[in-house]
Write an enzyme that holds these catalytic residues in place. Structure first.
Site, mmCIF file in Angstrom:
data_model
loop_
_atom_site.group_PDB
_atom_site.id
_atom_site.type_symbol
_atom_site.label_atom_id
_atom_site.label_comp_id
_atom_site.label_asym_id
_atom_site.label_seq_id
_atom_site.Cartn_x
_atom_site.Cartn_y
_atom_site.Cartn_z
ATOM 1 C CB CYS A 50 5.896 10.581 8.937
ATOM 2 S SG CYS A 50 4.349 9.941 9.607
ATOM 3 C CG ASN A 88 -0.354 0.654 2.424
ATOM 4 O OD1 ASN A 88 -0.412 1.862 2.590
ATOM 5 N ND2 ASN A 88 0.250 -0.161 3.293
#
Length: 302
Positions: free
Chosen positions: A130, A69
């Protein structure tokens, strides 16, 4: 009688099984199929200080042994989350762990401070995979100094216990674990997805618009178990193990390797009852093995 209760960073869970961030929404999406009160905890999808649109589509691809993903942490932002999702979760007798994401330390801190006064939030899980926009896009979690610094800053502002979610996309994950421990983390969760790529040979194009994506599912399970074991030998923090769990046996491998709790992720997409199946399977294993307390299994591999 068997005892399946475990404690993570001072928070007692009725059993060691929770959902993995990004695979269960905030519980609302699965509540028609799963009694959330039976879970040890619900871990929410990542929440940022403002809404994130995520990456362009296609963002998901099936692979042998799992999926990839590149959602890009799409989320509605902290204010919508607090107004909509937390009141929904208040209906259920289970721990709530909020996954926090950001592009800068200040963005993380903004979310952490906003959640400080929310009684329904039991723990914070900090997604340090992140991209750090101030360091050329390298993830916070790929540099020990960055891990220690962001952990220390978040710990300074957080009222709830802090779980640092470690990335496997490093040479030695124990370096990152030690850095998180030095920064004051209360627990670790691991592993996040491995970076991979899939190419559509017929169209001669990338399967994901982002070109690369996070690999999850059974294919990464042995790698995750190895990393949890190594980390359990390196730090004294409780560990939430995850990566390819689709059965009680998968979950028990993590616990025997040193994890206090486990998270079910990709399996939720194929089987909405996966987490409950794992809980029931662990209970059956304990009865079969005449094990009264699940805590006796933590790190018990020989």
């Amino acid at each position: 009688m068997i005892n399946t209760k475990v404690t993570v960073a001072g928070v007692e869970l009725k059993n060691p099984v929770m959902t993995a961030s990004g695979t269960f929404g905030s519980g609302m999406e699965y509540s028609e199929f799963v009694d959330l009160s039976r879970l040890g905890a619900v871990v929410t999808k990542g929440v940022a200080n403002v809404p994130w649109p995520g990456n362009p589509t296609p963002r998901v691809a099936e692979i042998r042994g799992g999926m990839m993903n590149a959602i890009g942490l799409q989320n509605p932002g902290i204010e919508t989350f607090c107004a909509r999702d937390l009141p929904f979760l208040a209906q259920y007798d289970t721990a709530v762990i909020v996954n926090v994401c950001g592009h800068t330390t200040e963005e993380y801190v903004e979310v952490v401070e906003r959640l400080s006064d929310e009684d329904r939030v039991d723990l914070l899980e900090i997604n340090i995979s992140c991209p750090n926009v101030r360091c050329g896009g390298i993830a916070f979690g790929q540099n020990p100094d960055s891990v220690e610094a962001i952990t220390r800053e978040i710990r300074r502002h957080a009222k709830q216990p802090v779980i640092m979610k470690l990335s496997p996309n490093v040479t030695d994950i124990t370096e990152l674990a030690r850095a998180a421990e030095a920064g004051g983390a209360d627990a670790l969760s691991m592993i996040n997805t491995l970076t991979g790529m899939k190419i559509d040979v017929n169209r001669r194009t990338f399967a994901l618009a982002n070109q690369t994506g996070g690999v999850s599912g059974p294919a990464i399970h042995p790698i995750a178990v190895r990393m949890v074991y190594q980390t359990a030998q390196a730090v004294k923090l409780p560990i939430i193990g995850m990566g390819g769990i689709s059965s009680a046996e998968d979950a028990l491998e993590f616990i025997l390797a040193g994890a206090t709790a486990v998270a079910v992720g990709t399996a939720n997409f194929r089987n909405p009852h996966a987490a409950l199946d794992v809980i029931e399977g662990i209970e059956e294993y304990m009865r079969r093995q005449n094990t009264e307390d699940i805590r006796s299994l933590i790190g018990a591999v020989r």
